[in-house]
Motif scaffolding. Structure first.
Motif, PDB file in Angstrom:
ATOM      1  N   MET A  46       0.840  -1.196   0.000  1.00  0.00           N
ATOM      2  CA  MET A  46       0.000   0.000   0.000  1.00  0.00           C
ATOM      3  C   MET A  46       0.873   1.241   0.000  1.00  0.00           C
ATOM      4  O   MET A  46       1.982   1.236   0.533  1.00  0.00           O
ATOM      5  CB  MET A  46      -0.921  -0.001   1.215  1.00  0.00           C
ATOM      6  CG  MET A  46      -1.889  -1.167   1.213  1.00  0.00           C
ATOM      7  SD  MET A  46      -3.085  -1.075   2.530  1.00  0.00           S
ATOM      8  CE  MET A  46      -4.094   0.261   1.932  1.00  0.00           C
ATOM      9  N   ILE A  47       0.337   2.302  -0.576  1.00  0.00           N
ATOM     10  CA  ILE A  47       1.071   3.563  -0.647  1.00  0.00           C
ATOM     11  C   ILE A  47       0.499   4.530   0.380  1.00  0.00           C
ATOM     12  O   ILE A  47      -0.715   4.730   0.446  1.00  0.00           O
ATOM     13  CB  ILE A  47       0.977   4.176  -2.055  1.00  0.00           C
ATOM     14  CG1 ILE A  47       1.636   3.253  -3.061  1.00  0.00           C
ATOM     15  CG2 ILE A  47       1.600   5.567  -2.077  1.00  0.00           C
ATOM     16  CD1 ILE A  47       1.420   3.655  -4.504  1.00  0.00           C
ATOM     17  N   LEU A  48       1.367   5.127   1.158  1.00  0.00           N
ATOM     18  CA  LEU A  48       1.014   6.152   2.134  1.00  0.00           C
ATOM     19  C   LEU A  48       2.038   7.254   1.986  1.00  0.00           C
ATOM     20  O   LEU A  48       3.243   6.974   1.999  1.00  0.00           O
ATOM     21  CB  LEU A  48       1.032   5.566   3.552  1.00  0.00           C
ATOM     22  CG  LEU A  48       0.691   6.507   4.707  1.00  0.00           C
ATOM     23  CD1 LEU A  48      -0.772   6.950   4.611  1.00  0.00           C
ATOM     24  CD2 LEU A  48       0.945   5.815   6.042  1.00  0.00           C
ATOM     25  N   THR A  49       1.597   8.495   1.822  1.00  0.00           N
ATOM     26  CA  THR A  49       2.551   9.589   1.671  1.00  0.00           C
ATOM     27  C   THR A  49       3.130   9.981   3.032  1.00  0.00           C
ATOM     28  O   THR A  49       2.503   9.751   4.072  1.00  0.00           O
ATOM     29  CB  THR A  49       1.893  10.837   1.052  1.00  0.00           C
ATOM     30  OG1 THR A  49       0.930  11.369   1.972  1.00  0.00           O
ATOM     31  CG2 THR A  49       1.227  10.521  -0.285  1.00  0.00           C
ATOM     32  N   ILE A  50       4.291  10.579   3.001  1.00  0.00           N
ATOM     33  CA  ILE A  50       4.923  11.056   4.244  1.00  0.00           C
ATOM     34  C   ILE A  50       4.020  12.077   4.937  1.00  0.00           C
ATOM     35  O   ILE A  50       3.823  12.017   6.146  1.00  0.00           O
ATOM     36  CB  ILE A  50       6.317  11.685   3.947  1.00  0.00           C
ATOM     37  CG1 ILE A  50       7.309  10.614   3.536  1.00  0.00           C
ATOM     38  CG2 ILE A  50       6.834  12.476   5.135  1.00  0.00           C
ATOM     39  CD1 ILE A  50       7.810   9.749   4.675  1.00  0.00           C
ATOM     40  N   GLY A  51       3.452  12.997   4.152  1.00  0.00           N
ATOM     41  CA  GLY A  51       2.578  14.018   4.738  1.00  0.00           C
ATOM     42  C   GLY A  51       1.372  13.422   5.445  1.00  0.00           C
ATOM     43  O   GLY A  51       1.037  13.817   6.572  1.00  0.00           O
ATOM     44  N   ASP A  52       0.713  12.465   4.783  1.00  0.00           N
ATOM     45  CA  ASP A  52      -0.433  11.799   5.413  1.00  0.00           C
ATOM     46  C   ASP A  52      -0.014  11.020   6.646  1.00  0.00           C
ATOM     47  O   ASP A  52      -0.706  11.005   7.663  1.00  0.00           O
ATOM     48  CB  ASP A  52      -1.128  10.864   4.422  1.00  0.00           C
ATOM     49  CG  ASP A  52      -1.916  11.616   3.359  1.00  0.00           C
ATOM     50  OD1 ASP A  52      -2.224  12.816   3.552  1.00  0.00           O
ATOM     51  OD2 ASP A  52      -2.219  10.996   2.327  1.00  0.00           O
ATOM     52  N   SER A  53       1.136  10.386   6.554  1.00  0.00           N
ATOM     53  CA  SER A  53       1.644   9.621   7.687  1.00  0.00           C
ATOM     54  C   SER A  53       1.984  10.542   8.865  1.00  0.00           C
ATOM     55  O   SER A  53       1.665  10.240  10.010  1.00  0.00           O
ATOM     56  CB  SER A  53       2.869   8.809   7.269  1.00  0.00           C
ATOM     57  OG  SER A  53       3.291   7.987   8.317  1.00  0.00           O
ATOM     58  N   GLU A  54       2.615  11.677   8.573  1.00  0.00           N
ATOM     59  CA  GLU A  54       2.935  12.642   9.644  1.00  0.00           C
ATOM     60  C   GLU A  54       1.660  13.138  10.311  1.00  0.00           C
ATOM     61  O   GLU A  54       1.595  13.230  11.539  1.00  0.00           O
ATOM     62  CB  GLU A  54       3.743  13.814   9.095  1.00  0.00           C
ATOM     63  CG  GLU A  54       5.184  13.476   8.827  1.00  0.00           C
ATOM     64  CD  GLU A  54       5.973  14.649   8.257  1.00  0.00           C
ATOM     65  OE1 GLU A  54       5.374  15.699   7.922  1.00  0.00           O
ATOM     66  OE2 GLU A  54       7.201  14.511   8.161  1.00  0.00           O
ATOM     67  N   ASN A  55       0.638  13.447   9.514  1.00  0.00           N
ATOM     68  CA  ASN A  55      -0.636  13.896  10.086  1.00  0.00           C
ATOM     69  C   ASN A  55      -1.254  12.816  10.957  1.00  0.00           C
ATOM     70  O   ASN A  55      -1.748  13.088  12.051  1.00  0.00           O
ATOM     71  CB  ASN A  55      -1.623  14.290   8.979  1.00  0.00           C
ATOM     72  CG  ASN A  55      -1.223  15.562   8.277  1.00  0.00           C
ATOM     73  OD1 ASN A  55      -0.504  16.388   8.815  1.00  0.00           O
ATOM     74  ND2 ASN A  55      -1.687  15.714   7.049  1.00  0.00           N
ATOM     75  N   TYR A  56      -1.204  11.581  10.474  1.00  0.00           N
ATOM     76  CA  TYR A  56      -1.758  10.465  11.237  1.00  0.00           C
ATOM     77  C   TYR A  56      -1.029  10.307  12.577  1.00  0.00           C
ATOM     78  O   TYR A  56      -1.659  10.160  13.624  1.00  0.00           O
ATOM     79  CB  TYR A  56      -1.665   9.172  10.414  1.00  0.00           C
ATOM     80  CG  TYR A  56      -2.144   7.969  11.182  1.00  0.00           C
ATOM     81  CD1 TYR A  56      -3.499   7.693  11.281  1.00  0.00           C
ATOM     82  CD2 TYR A  56      -1.249   7.126  11.822  1.00  0.00           C
ATOM     83  CE1 TYR A  56      -3.951   6.599  11.990  1.00  0.00           C
ATOM     84  CE2 TYR A  56      -1.693   6.037  12.543  1.00  0.00           C
ATOM     85  CZ  TYR A  56      -3.045   5.780  12.625  1.00  0.00           C
ATOM     86  OH  TYR A  56      -3.485   4.703  13.354  1.00  0.00           O
ATOM     87  N   PHE A  57       0.300  10.353  12.542  1.00  0.00           N
ATOM     88  CA  PHE A  57       1.044  10.164  13.781  1.00  0.00           C
ATOM     89  C   PHE A  57       0.931  11.350  14.724  1.00  0.00           C
ATOM     90  O   PHE A  57       0.913  11.163  15.940  1.00  0.00           O
ATOM     91  CB  PHE A  57       2.502   9.799  13.505  1.00  0.00           C
ATOM     92  CG  PHE A  57       2.656   8.342  13.204  1.00  0.00           C
ATOM     93  CD1 PHE A  57       2.609   7.411  14.215  1.00  0.00           C
ATOM     94  CD2 PHE A  57       2.787   7.897  11.911  1.00  0.00           C
ATOM     95  CE1 PHE A  57       2.694   6.060  13.954  1.00  0.00           C
ATOM     96  CE2 PHE A  57       2.880   6.556  11.624  1.00  0.00           C
ATOM     97  CZ  PHE A  57       2.829   5.627  12.651  1.00  0.00           C
TER      98      PHE A  57
END
Length: 93
Positions: free
Chosen positions: A36-47
């Motif tokens: 699966m693809i997850l962008t760094i920006g989306d991942s940072e927001n999630y964390f």
């Protein structure tokens, strides 16, 4: 009182940003391993939201909550995200 932060606060903030980026990068890598693809920006927001929620639940500040997300926790989060996405895709069919 000065508008400037103390050097210790600046360093703590830089370390927090660094840990957030590291967690995000680790998550992107783990998601990629699951196909699966997850962008760094989306991942940072999630964390950022995950740290905030964890801190609120255990009644500590976000800085204190960040070390709770070790490799095992990051793996579990990646598995849950993949499972959640898969379940949502199945509901759409």
């Amino acid at each position: 009182m000065s508008d400037h932060q103390h050097p210790e606060t600046d360093q703590a903030n830089r370390q927090a940003v660094h840990r957030l980026r590291d967690s995000a990068a680790d998550s992107v890598k783990r998601m990629d391993e699951h196909g699966m693809i997850l962008t760094i920006g989306d991942s940072e927001n999630y964390f950022a939201e995950t740290y905030f929620t964890a801190a609120k639940n255990i009644r500590v500040n976000e800085h204190a909550a960040r070390p709770c997300l070790d490799d095992q926790a990051l793996d579990e989060i990646a598995h849950r995200l993949v499972a959640t996405f898969a379940a949502e895709e199945l509901r759409r069919i």
